[in-house]
Design a protein around this motif. Structure first.
Motif, short mmCIF file in Angstrom:
data_model
loop_
_atom_site.label_atom_id
_atom_site.label_comp_id
_atom_site.label_asym_id
_atom_site.label_seq_id
_atom_site.Cartn_x
_atom_site.Cartn_y
_atom_site.Cartn_z
N ALA A 129 46.98 50.10 30.88
CA ALA A 129 47.83 51.16 30.32
C ALA A 129 49.23 51.02 30.87
CB ALA A 129 47.27 52.53 30.65
N ASP A 130 50.21 51.26 30.01
CA ASP A 130 51.61 51.21 30.46
C ASP A 130 51.90 52.42 31.32
OD1 ASP A 130 52.11 48.88 29.06
OD2 ASP A 130 52.67 49.97 27.22
N PRO A 131 52.71 52.24 32.36
CA PRO A 131 53.09 53.39 33.19
C PRO A 131 53.93 54.38 32.39
CG PRO A 131 54.41 51.48 33.77
CD PRO A 131 53.36 50.98 32.82
N LEU A 132 53.72 55.65 32.67
CA LEU A 132 54.53 56.68 32.02
C LEU A 132 55.95 56.68 32.59
CD1 LEU A 132 52.02 59.68 31.93
CD2 LEU A 132 52.72 58.22 30.02
N THR A 133 56.90 57.06 31.73
CA THR A 133 58.30 57.11 32.13
C THR A 133 58.90 58.43 31.66
OG1 THR A 133 58.54 54.71 31.99
CG2 THR A 133 60.55 56.01 31.95
N TRP A 134 59.65 59.07 32.53
CA TRP A 134 60.39 60.28 32.21
C TRP A 134 61.87 59.97 32.33
CZ3 TRP A 134 56.05 59.74 35.01
CH2 TRP A 134 54.92 60.50 34.64
N SER A 135 62.69 60.36 31.35
CA SER A 135 64.09 59.94 31.34
C SER A 135 65.00 61.04 30.85
CB SER A 135 64.26 58.71 30.44
OG SER A 135 65.62 58.33 30.36
N THR A 136 66.26 61.01 31.32
CA THR A 136 67.27 62.00 30.91
C THR A 136 67.93 61.64 29.60
OG1 THR A 136 68.98 60.86 32.21
CG2 THR A 136 67.79 62.66 33.28
N ASP A 137 67.90 60.36 29.21
CA ASP A 137 68.61 59.94 28.00
C ASP A 137 67.68 59.76 26.81
OD1 ASP A 137 67.28 57.67 28.76
OD2 ASP A 137 69.00 56.33 28.56
N GLY A 138 66.41 60.20 26.95
CA GLY A 138 65.50 60.13 25.83
C GLY A 138 64.85 58.79 25.62
N SER A 139 65.06 57.86 26.53
CA SER A 139 64.50 56.52 26.36
C SER A 139 63.08 56.41 26.90
CB SER A 139 65.40 55.49 27.05
OG SER A 139 65.45 55.74 28.45
N GLY A 140 62.56 57.40 27.63
CA GLY A 140 61.23 57.33 28.23
C GLY A 140 60.17 58.00 27.37
N ASP A 141 58.96 58.09 27.93
CA ASP A 141 57.87 58.76 27.22
C ASP A 141 58.09 60.26 27.16
OD1 ASP A 141 56.17 56.36 26.87
OD2 ASP A 141 56.12 56.42 29.08
N HIS A 142 58.71 60.78 28.19
CA HIS A 142 58.94 62.22 28.25
C HIS A 142 60.37 62.48 28.73
CE1 HIS A 142 54.67 62.96 27.65
NE2 HIS A 142 54.40 62.10 28.64
N SER A 143 60.86 63.66 28.39
CA SER A 143 62.20 64.04 28.85
C SER A 143 62.15 64.49 30.30
CB SER A 143 62.77 65.16 27.96
OG SER A 143 61.97 66.32 28.08
N LEU A 144 63.31 64.46 30.92
CA LEU A 144 63.42 64.84 32.33
C LEU A 144 64.69 65.64 32.51
CD1 LEU A 144 62.08 64.46 35.15
CD2 LEU A 144 63.63 62.50 35.47
N ASP A 145 64.56 66.83 33.09
CA ASP A 145 65.73 67.66 33.37
C ASP A 145 66.27 67.34 34.75
OD1 ASP A 145 65.57 68.96 30.93
OD2 ASP A 145 64.29 70.55 31.72
N VAL A 146 67.52 66.94 34.78
CA VAL A 146 68.19 66.60 36.05
C VAL A 146 69.51 67.35 36.12
CG1 VAL A 146 69.22 64.77 37.45
CG2 VAL A 146 67.09 64.33 36.18
#
Length: 788
Positions: free
Chosen positions: A456-473
């Motif tokens: 399974a691919d590792p999950l990614t959280w990102s501020t610019d929308g490029s990951g699997d989930h959004s991230l608030d920073v």
């Protein structure tokens, strides 16, 4: 203006109404012409050069009756347009002015070149040629703004193609004395008429000391022609000073360049950034409402986005200490951000858009400097650091400065997760942005899952929308001076992020058109875990001391509050709040000194997010030691006294410690305790007392004083007193030998008695028989000498 140098009631008015205008009249012999300070007429028999605005004259010395003289354009060999005719007789004078420059000819008249004699012949072949020239003059002050302080002067330049002429200078708002004070080189003969006169072209000193502040427009008129000009200058009340604090201001491209300014006696300045000829970039800024110490902020990532014609406020130029607007853009419209290099800076009191052939001119320049832009520093691979802080303690920069922030590689659920980035450039982009997602064209922060399922691919959280989930920073601080960026990461609300797993946090500067061809990234790793808190095992038995410390350990962020409580039902209950130390421990202190050994209690600890631990314990024997006392004892008594005399022992006790001291106190005199009890003495205090020493019998009286472990002792010798008896016997004999003093000190000690009685070894009062005999012999010899 109108002055005594010109009689403008003449035909000058007509000269303005026609392309070639001429006014002429014949003046009878002996007629009086108005007196002028500067003669405005030119005698054509003496000169063939006339300036526009001057009067040309010619006196007819000889004529055969009435004759006709004609005025033509052109020259003697090629007459042009006819202008006017004059009918004259001998003795008449013709006077006229010509409105335009050029060559002119009078026909029907001859002028003798040698004598200057003029004859009106009426013969058109007799001709006299002359030239009318245009007189132009310009007047300019070197400074357009000047202070009215003592010694404040500037240069006035008067220029003309004509070398010798007089210029009348006037200003309607200045008095005669003020005009003469300003132009000390001028002829002030006509000052009361409202003008002074400057001779010829050149540079003239203009002293504005004590001239009232204001805007002045000076009028400069030729005294004998129609040439004129005006020049403006502003006079201020103070001596204005404008300076750059640093001669060279160095900053990286993509940052905010702060240019420090010093403004004295003004809140306004003009700053020129760049030079069109050197860097193809030049912007003029108008600074108003400025503080004495003002910083001009130049956004080097936005400064290229200016175009000719732009004025007013602009994102590239700002200040916290003043209002900044673009006055004029001389060169801009660049396709890329400002390049690395040196940009000249200049500061002055005004800007003249129309000066220098429309290129503009900085007025009254005060100082120059340079803005040096350097290429940006690349992001280091280890630029990212993970930190933790107590839960919900950091939401802005003030919180960040006040909170306990600890570098870590482990985040406890609920605690704040902070990320710092060592970044020396790109600070021009952060501005007022509060969320990193607002800058997703330039930056991104991502969390990468490290513990992921096989296949399974590792999950990614990102501020610019490029990951699997959004991230608030949240951007807490972007500090250009410190070269760091502080962010808080809201990992608790991130979808599918599991506590107990490990993660990588990665900060990326995204490629752009100006500074980066490829992304630059830096990262760090951290783990997550649930909250834990526990008392140490040794709290099960706690000594009944005045200051008994109980401690525990936890994995929550240092600085987190821990509420503690100890309770013995029916005996005591006590609470205290402590904080977690940097090593993950916490402790608190209770006073159990008033309670008996064997008392059972319950000890509870609860951290801010609700994690709790409760244990049972019992008090044991106190281990408190009596505090050491620092006492000084001093006893003072005489070393000896006579029997029956008064004698005392003076005692001083000093507590050198800061705390109260309780001690046993005793005074023993001659083997008997005269004082003995427990005494208390405050810290840094002293006590004094006196005790009688018995002296009724001869002998040695000992004494001793004790205060706790301190003591002092000594003794007093009580001695017998002389009985004063004397047998009074004296046999009256004298063997002639003075045995009272044989010149030898026999060393006998003084017994201490002194009856103050004079000695009388030979029984005679006074000096004794031997001295009396010597005195008689001396007197006899003196009497004998006087008789002789």
């Amino acid at each position: 203006m109108t002055g005594n140098y010109k009689d403008k009631s003449r035909a000058v008015l007509m000269a303005a109404l026609m392309v070639f205008s001429v006014f002429a009249m014949a003046v009878a012999p002996g007629a009086v012409v108005a007196d002028h300070a500067e003669d405005t007429s030119v005698d054509l028999s003496e000169s063939d050069r006339v300036y526009v605005g001057q009067d040309a004259t010619l006196t007819i010395d000889d004529a055969d009756g009435e004759q006709m003289i004609d005025l033509y354009e052109g020259d003697e060999d090629d007459l042009g347009d006819w202008v006017r005719e004059f009918e004259v007789s001998q003795g008449d004078e013709i006077e006229f002015s010509v409105g335009d420059s050029g060559s002119y000819v009078l026909t029907g008249v001859s002028v003798d070149d040698d004598t200057g004699a003029v004859e009106a012949t009426g013969d058109s072949s007799d001709r006299h040629q002359f030239t009318v020239r245009s007189h132009e003059l310009t007047a300019d002050f070197e400074d357009d703004m000047i202070a009215n302080v003592d010694g404040s002067s500037t240069t006035l330049e008067i220029d003309s193609s004509r070398s010798s002429f007089a210029t009348e200078v006037s200003e309607e708002n200045l008095s005669a004395s003020q005009l003469t004070d300003i132009f000390t080189d001028a002829d002030d003969e006509h000052a009361e008429d409202g003008y002074v006169v400057l001779e010829d072209r050149g540079d003239f000193n203009a002293d504005f000391s004590d001239i009232p502040a204001g805007d002045y427009e000076f009028v400069f008129e030729s005294a004998d022609t129609s040439a004129s000009d005006t020049a403006e200058i502003t006079v201020t009340d103070e001596d204005v000073s404008l300076n750059f604090v640093e001669s060279t201001n160095v900053e990286e491209r993509s940052n905010i360049a702060g240019i420090d300014l010093e403004l004295d006696n003004t809140d306004e300045a003009y700053v020129v950034v760049g030079d069109e000829d050197d860097v193809n970039y030049e912007v003029v800024l108008h600074i108003t409402n400025a503080e004495e110490n003002t910083t001009l902020d130049i956004n080097t990532a936005e400064a290229h986005n200016v175009d000719e014609g732009d004025t007013g406020s602009h994102a590239a130029f700002d200040s916290d200490d003043a209002d900044v607007e673009i006055e004029e853009v001389l060169a801009g419209g660049l396709s890329s951000a400002l390049a690395a290099g040196d940009y000249e800076l200049a500061i002055g009191q005004g800007w003249d858009t129309d000066a220098d052939d429309g290129a503009g001119e900085l007025l009254q320049e005060h100082d120059t400097a340079f803005l040096t832009l350097e290429d940006r520093t690349e992001l280091s691979e280890d630029a990212v650091t993970v930190w933790t802080a107590p839960a919900d303690s950091v939401s802005d920069v003030d919180d960040y400065e006040d909170a306990t922030v600890t570098e870590t590689d482990s985040i406890t659920a609920g605690d704040d997760l902070l990320v710092t980035v060592d970044i020396e450039s790109f600070h021009a982009y952060f501005g007022d942005a509060s969320d990193l997602s607002e800058l997703d064209e330039h930056f991104a922060l991502e969390l990468h899952e490290l513990d992921h399922s096989p296949n399974a691919d590792p999950l990614t959280w990102s501020t610019d929308g490029s990951g699997d989930h959004s991230l608030d920073v949240t951007i807490i601080e972007a500090n250009q001076d410190e070269g760091h960026l502080v962010l808080t990461v809201d990992y608790e609300d991130a979808d599918e992020l599991e506590i107990g797993d490990d993660y990588e946090v990665e900060f990326t500067i995204l490629e752009d058109d100006y500074y980066l061809d490829d992304d630059e990234s830096a990262s760090s790793e951290f783990s997550t875990e649930e909250r834990e808190l526990a008392w140490d095992e040794d709290v099960a038995e706690v000594p009944a001391n005045e200051n008994s410390t109980v401690s525990g350990t936890t994995n929550v962020a240092p600085g987190t509050d821990v509420d503690t409580r100890v309770r013995a039902p029916g005996v005591f209950v006590s609470s205290a709040t402590t904080v977690v130390d940097g090593d993950g421990t916490f402790d608190t202190t209770f006073d159990f000194s008033a309670y008996e050994s064997g008392t059972e209690f319950v000890l509870t600890a609860t951290e801010a997010e609700g994690t709790e631990d409760e244990v049972n314990g019992v008090l044991t024997e106190s281990t408190d030691e009596e505090p050491e006392q620092d006492l000084d004892v001093v006893g003072e008594a005489p070393s000896s006294v006579d029997v029956g005399d008064d004698a005392t022992l003076d005692v001083t006790i000093t507590n050198n410690g800061a705390e109260n001291a309780t001690f046993d106190f005793a005074v023993t005199i001659d083997g008997e305790e005269v004082e003995g009890h427990e005494k208390e003495l405050a810290g840094e205090d002293s006590w004094e007392g006196s005790f009688d020493i018995p002296t009724d019998e001869e002998g040695e009286v000992s004494w001793e004083v004790t205060a706790g472990d301190a003591s002092d002792s000594g003794s007093v010798a009580v001695e017998g007193e002389d009985d004063g008896t004397d047998d009074g016997t004296d046999d009256g004999t004298d063997d002639g030998v003075d045995d009272g003093d044989d010149g030898i000190d026999d060393g006998d000690a003084d017994d201490g008695d002194d009856d103050d009685e004079p000695s009388d070894d030979d029984g005679q009062p006074g000096f004794g028989i031997a001295v009396a005999i010597v005195a008689l012999l001396g007197a006899a010899m003196l009497a004998l000498r006087r008789q002789n």
